[in-house]
Design a protein around this motif. Structure first.
Motif, PDB file in Angstrom:
ATOM      1  N   UNK A  76      -2.089  -4.998   3.453  1.00  0.00           N
ATOM      2  CA  UNK A  76      -0.636  -4.797   3.537  1.00  0.00           C
ATOM      3  C   UNK A  76      -0.288  -3.963   4.758  1.00  0.00           C
ATOM      4  N   UNK A  77      -1.047  -2.899   4.995  1.00  0.00           N
ATOM      5  CA  UNK A  77      -0.803  -2.027   6.149  1.00  0.00           C
ATOM      6  C   UNK A  77      -1.030  -2.778   7.453  1.00  0.00           C
ATOM      7  N   UNK A  78      -2.086  -3.607   7.493  1.00  0.00           N
ATOM      8  CA  UNK A  78      -2.373  -4.355   8.715  1.00  0.00           C
ATOM      9  C   UNK A  78      -1.267  -5.365   9.005  1.00  0.00           C
ATOM     10  N   UNK A 114       5.967   0.253   0.498  1.00  0.00           N
ATOM     11  CA  UNK A 114       7.165   1.055   0.792  1.00  0.00           C
ATOM     12  C   UNK A 114       7.192   1.436   2.267  1.00  0.00           C
ATOM     13  N   UNK A 115       6.036   1.820   2.792  1.00  0.00           N
ATOM     14  CA  UNK A 115       5.952   2.147   4.223  1.00  0.00           C
ATOM     15  C   UNK A 115       6.242   0.906   5.071  1.00  0.00           C
ATOM     16  N   UNK A 116       5.768  -0.258   4.615  1.00  0.00           N
ATOM     17  CA  UNK A 116       6.007  -1.521   5.331  1.00  0.00           C
ATOM     18  C   UNK A 116       7.501  -1.760   5.500  1.00  0.00           C
ATOM     19  N   UNK A 176      12.734  -0.900   9.155  1.00  0.00           N
ATOM     20  CA  UNK A 176      14.174  -0.712   9.029  1.00  0.00           C
ATOM     21  C   UNK A 176      14.786  -1.233   7.747  1.00  0.00           C
ATOM     22  N   UNK A 177      13.963  -1.672   6.804  1.00  0.00           N
ATOM     23  CA  UNK A 177      14.492  -2.178   5.535  1.00  0.00           C
ATOM     24  C   UNK A 177      14.517  -1.043   4.507  1.00  0.00           C
ATOM     25  N   UNK A 178      15.380  -0.074   4.761  1.00  0.00           N
ATOM     26  CA  UNK A 178      15.424   1.124   3.915  1.00  0.00           C
ATOM     27  C   UNK A 178      15.860   0.803   2.489  1.00  0.00           C
ATOM     28  N   UNK A 189       7.509  10.831   2.094  1.00  0.00           N
ATOM     29  CA  UNK A 189       7.538  10.891   3.562  1.00  0.00           C
ATOM     30  C   UNK A 189       7.997   9.555   4.142  1.00  0.00           C
ATOM     31  N   UNK A 190       7.473   8.457   3.615  1.00  0.00           N
ATOM     32  CA  UNK A 190       7.877   7.120   4.074  1.00  0.00           C
ATOM     33  C   UNK A 190       9.354   6.869   3.791  1.00  0.00           C
ATOM     34  N   UNK A 191       9.818   7.264   2.609  1.00  0.00           N
ATOM     35  CA  UNK A 191      11.218   7.042   2.228  1.00  0.00           C
ATOM     36  C   UNK A 191      12.174   7.887   3.068  1.00  0.00           C
ATOM     37  N   UNK A 192      11.825   9.150   3.282  1.00  0.00           N
ATOM     38  CA  UNK A 192      12.680  10.027   4.087  1.00  0.00           C
ATOM     39  C   UNK A 192      12.778   9.528   5.521  1.00  0.00           C
TER      40      UNK A 192
END
Length: 526
Positions: free
Chosen positions: A285-287, A318-320, A325-327, A350-353
């Protein structure tokens, strides 16, 4: 007549002696057999125990049965206590060990392993020293577990001493010990020694390769991790690559944003029938996320069953969404996570903020920041930096300063860096000078901090201040990190920068380029 009587008496006495000896032997044999059977009976019962109460019950029976000094049983009991975890169980295990009058190397190893797995790690090192002081010689199973404790404790000097013991014992070429040394030095951030030991292992297994790849990746040497991975593929190691290989190398490919490697690894996993578990899934997912393939990242997430969706998988998706920009989607996934009964951690916040900050979603981001404690998450410097960035980007610079002043921990360079970035957006030079003054102390060798303030001075027409800062950069010889490009070759990835002359064939390369330049030079038609 008297002679015959005495002869008969001697025969009877002889028979009595034989009979008594036979009885004693039979009693001893029965006792040994009973003890032997009792030992395995208690071991079988211990294996069935699922909690501390059950183990303590069996422990009590062992004491009542008079088997407290049975080394075999004691070792099994120690291992069972340690398997259940918790400091109280480890204390019980240690009491069993301390009461033994005789302890072999296997028993010592079990105690060291217990501390190496559960902690405190330093106690594993203490038991190792005690073992040697009792004249017990460590074996090939002792060194890997005590080196594991050294790595967890980052006890570099102690690990070097134990490495010396390994060499003296003649086990420095043992595969298991060698693998443990590779891992130890990597955990202590000495990847050069880790690589040297790896190169010295006569016959490496997949664990050897995985240990080195992990060592490079966790210490930030992503290019080297990728090169070792490709070297592994060219080797003849049985069972390579495996699940651990991909879990360790995927972060390196994610950082390199190498989509071709991602496709290959994903295909290999599917074709080989390897299980796509949580660790592999979060890596893929991260890659895919770093390469911009959001839909594929989401498809992988959707294929993972609910019980296997751990915090790492949720964080990856969530980080993805957040980084692209898909907050709103990131917040939606956060709500699903909470509904699934999983407690979010600091990384997810941290990812959400960050996502809310870049999307300009001040209300949503501030609400998340305020509710972190409700989820049992402690705010750290990175969370405060994100909150300062959130307020600053929205133009609430005074509130950002207020937040910094109210921080229960010392603000770090990232906090003031976020404030300086916000000052540049809103052209607040006075506050920017305050933030820069802090940064020149906290982060003195970061040229970017000086350049931002210098550019703000230039935009405001304050040329003297801008010139003073740029002169300061030159005098302190502060340089921005040089940008680089990379190219994929058969041997792996090669990195190069502007005017880079580090390649061993630099002269030949530039000579060829000059020849091509002459051949391709435009010819005048006049």
């Amino acid at each position: 007549m008297l002679g015959q009587f005495r002869k008969l008496q001697h025969q009877v006495q002889g028979l009595n002696r034989v009979w008594n000896t036979s009885i004693r032997f039979l009693v001893a044999a029965i006792s040994y057999s009973k003890a032997y059977k009792d030992s395995y009976y208690y071991v079988d019962v211990l294996q069935l125990c699922k909690n501390t109460a059950g183990v303590k019950n069996v422990h009590a029976q062992i004491i009542i049965g008079g088997h407290e000094q049975n080394q075999f049983l004691a070792t099994k009991l120690i291992g069972k206590y340690a398997e259940l975890g918790s400091s109280s169980n480890l204390e019980s295990a240690r009491k069993v060990f301390d009461k033994l009058s005789e302890r072999d190397v296997f028993c010592w190893n079990v105690v060291i392993k217990s501390y190496a797995n559960v902690g405190p790690f330093v106690e594993a090192l203490n038991v190792y020293d005690e073992m040697r002081s009792h004249g017990i010689t460590p074996n090939r199973y002792t060194y890997p577990i005590v080196l594991k404790a050294c790595g967890a404790e980052e006890a570099y000097k102690k690990g070097q001493v134990i490495h010396g013991h390994v060499v003296k014992s003649g086990l420095d070429f043992d595969l298991y010990v060698g693998n443990a040394l590779v891992t130890f030095y990597a955990k202590c951030k000495d990847v050069k020694i880790s690589r040297r030991i790896f190169d010295g292992i006569p016959e490496r297994c997949i664990v050897s390769w995985n240990s080195l790849i992990s060592g490079y990746a966790t210490n930030g040497y992503m290019d080297e991790a990728i090169k070792i991975f490709y070297a592994l593929l060219r080797s003849d190691v049985t069972g390579a690559p495996d699940n651990t290989t991909f879990v360790t190398v995927l972060p390196a490919f994610a950082q390199a944003a190498d989509i071709q490697a991602g496709f290959w690894i994903h295909s290999y996993i599917v074709k080989s029938g390897m299980k796509l578990d949580a660790a592999l899934s979060s890596g893929l997912i991260s890659l895919y996320s770093n390469c911009g393939y959001i839909n594929i990242a989401r498809a992988i997430f959707d294929r993972i069953s609910d019980p296997e969706r751990n915090i790492f998988v949720w964080n990856a998706i969530i980080r993805c969404y957040g980084m692209h920009g898909f907050a709103h989607e990131a917040l939606s996934m956060f709500r699903q996570l909470v509904e699934a009964g999983i407690r979010p951690d600091g990384v997810i916040f941290l990812s959400l903020l960050s996502a809310c900050s870049h999307a300009g979603m001040l209300a949503e981001g501030w609400d998340l920041f305020q509710t972190m404690e409700a989820y049992g998450v402690q705010k750290n410097e990175a969370h405060y930096a994100c909150a300062v960035d959130l307020l600053g980007r929205a133009g609430y610079l005074d509130n950002a300063v207020e937040l910094i002043n109210s921080m229960p921990i010392q603000p770090d360079k990232n906090v003031y860096g976020a404030l300086l970035g916000a000052c540049r957006i809103h052209k607040n030079i006075e506050l920017a000078e305050f933030a820069a003054e802090k940064l020149f102390v906290l982060d003195p060798n970061n040229a970017g901090r000086y350049v931002i303030l210098a550019q703000m001075y230039e935009d405001a027409g304050r040329w003297k201040e801008a010139s003073r800062l740029r002169t300061l950069i030159r005098e302190k010889e502060i340089r921005k990190p040089i940008g680089h490009s990379s190219i994929e070759l058969e041997s792996g990835y090669e990195k190069f920068g502007v005017n880079d002359e580090t390649h061993p064939f630099t002269s030949e390369i530039f000579g060829t380029l000059m020849s091509l330049d002459r051949v391709m030079a435009p010819v005048s038609i006049y």
